[in-house]
Design a protein around this motif. Structure first.
Motif, PDB file in Angstrom:
ATOM      1  N   ARG A  43       0.842  -1.203   0.000  1.00 41.80           N
ATOM      2  CA  ARG A  43       0.000   0.000   0.000  1.00 41.80           C
ATOM      3  C   ARG A  43       0.876   1.251   0.000  1.00 41.80           C
ATOM      4  O   ARG A  43       0.573   2.223  -0.697  1.00 41.80           O
ATOM      5  CB  ARG A  43      -0.939  -0.007   1.213  1.00 41.80           C
ATOM      6  CG  ARG A  43      -1.867   1.184   1.277  1.00 41.80           C
ATOM      7  CD  ARG A  43      -2.875   1.176   0.135  1.00 41.80           C
ATOM      8  NE  ARG A  43      -3.729   2.341   0.219  1.00 41.80           N
ATOM      9  CZ  ARG A  43      -3.984   3.157  -0.802  1.00 41.80           C
ATOM     10  NH1 ARG A  43      -3.508   2.895  -2.003  1.00 41.80           N
ATOM     11  NH2 ARG A  43      -4.742   4.200  -0.637  1.00 41.80           N
ATOM     12  N   ALA A  72       2.209   1.772  -3.438  1.00 39.64           N
ATOM     13  CA  ALA A  72       1.156   2.282  -4.320  1.00 39.64           C
ATOM     14  C   ALA A  72       0.928   3.767  -4.075  1.00 39.64           C
ATOM     15  O   ALA A  72       0.783   4.552  -5.034  1.00 39.64           O
ATOM     16  CB  ALA A  72      -0.136   1.492  -4.112  1.00 39.64           C
ATOM     17  N   GLU A  98       1.402   6.738  -6.772  1.00 38.95           N
ATOM     18  CA  GLU A  98       0.306   7.657  -7.078  1.00 38.95           C
ATOM     19  C   GLU A  98       0.742   9.122  -6.895  1.00 38.95           C
ATOM     20  O   GLU A  98       0.266  10.010  -7.598  1.00 38.95           O
ATOM     21  CB  GLU A  98      -0.901   7.367  -6.185  1.00 38.95           C
ATOM     22  CG  GLU A  98      -1.597   6.057  -6.532  1.00 38.95           C
ATOM     23  CD  GLU A  98      -2.602   5.642  -5.472  1.00 38.95           C
ATOM     24  OE1 GLU A  98      -3.022   6.471  -4.638  1.00 38.95           O
ATOM     25  OE2 GLU A  98      -2.986   4.447  -5.471  1.00 38.95           O
TER      26      GLU A  98
END
Length: 65
Positions: free
Chosen positions: A50, A53, A57
């Motif tokens: 996570r 990610a 992003e």
């Protein structure tokens, strides 16, 4: 604590953007930046996948390996 190599992190603006992105997902995140080495140490309740990610992003994808 997790460690990520962020080749695209080069300045204070980068540090601020990364901090903002990770704090939005985990307000209690703790970060230690080494700008010259382009690394960040992250202590968070979020798992590594996570965190990676979220970094991607934000525009700072971690380097593989």
């Amino acid at each position: 604590m997790s460690s990520f190599h962020l080749p695209d992190m080069s300045c204070g603006h980068c540090v601020a953007a990364i901090t903002e992105a990770l704090k939005a997902a985990d307000p209690e995140v703790r970060l230690e930046f080494q700008r010259e080495a382009r690394t960040v140490q992250v202590q968070s309740r979020l798992d590594d996948a996570r965190l990676a990610a979220l970094l991607s992003e934000a525009g700072y994808p971690p380097a593989a390996g």
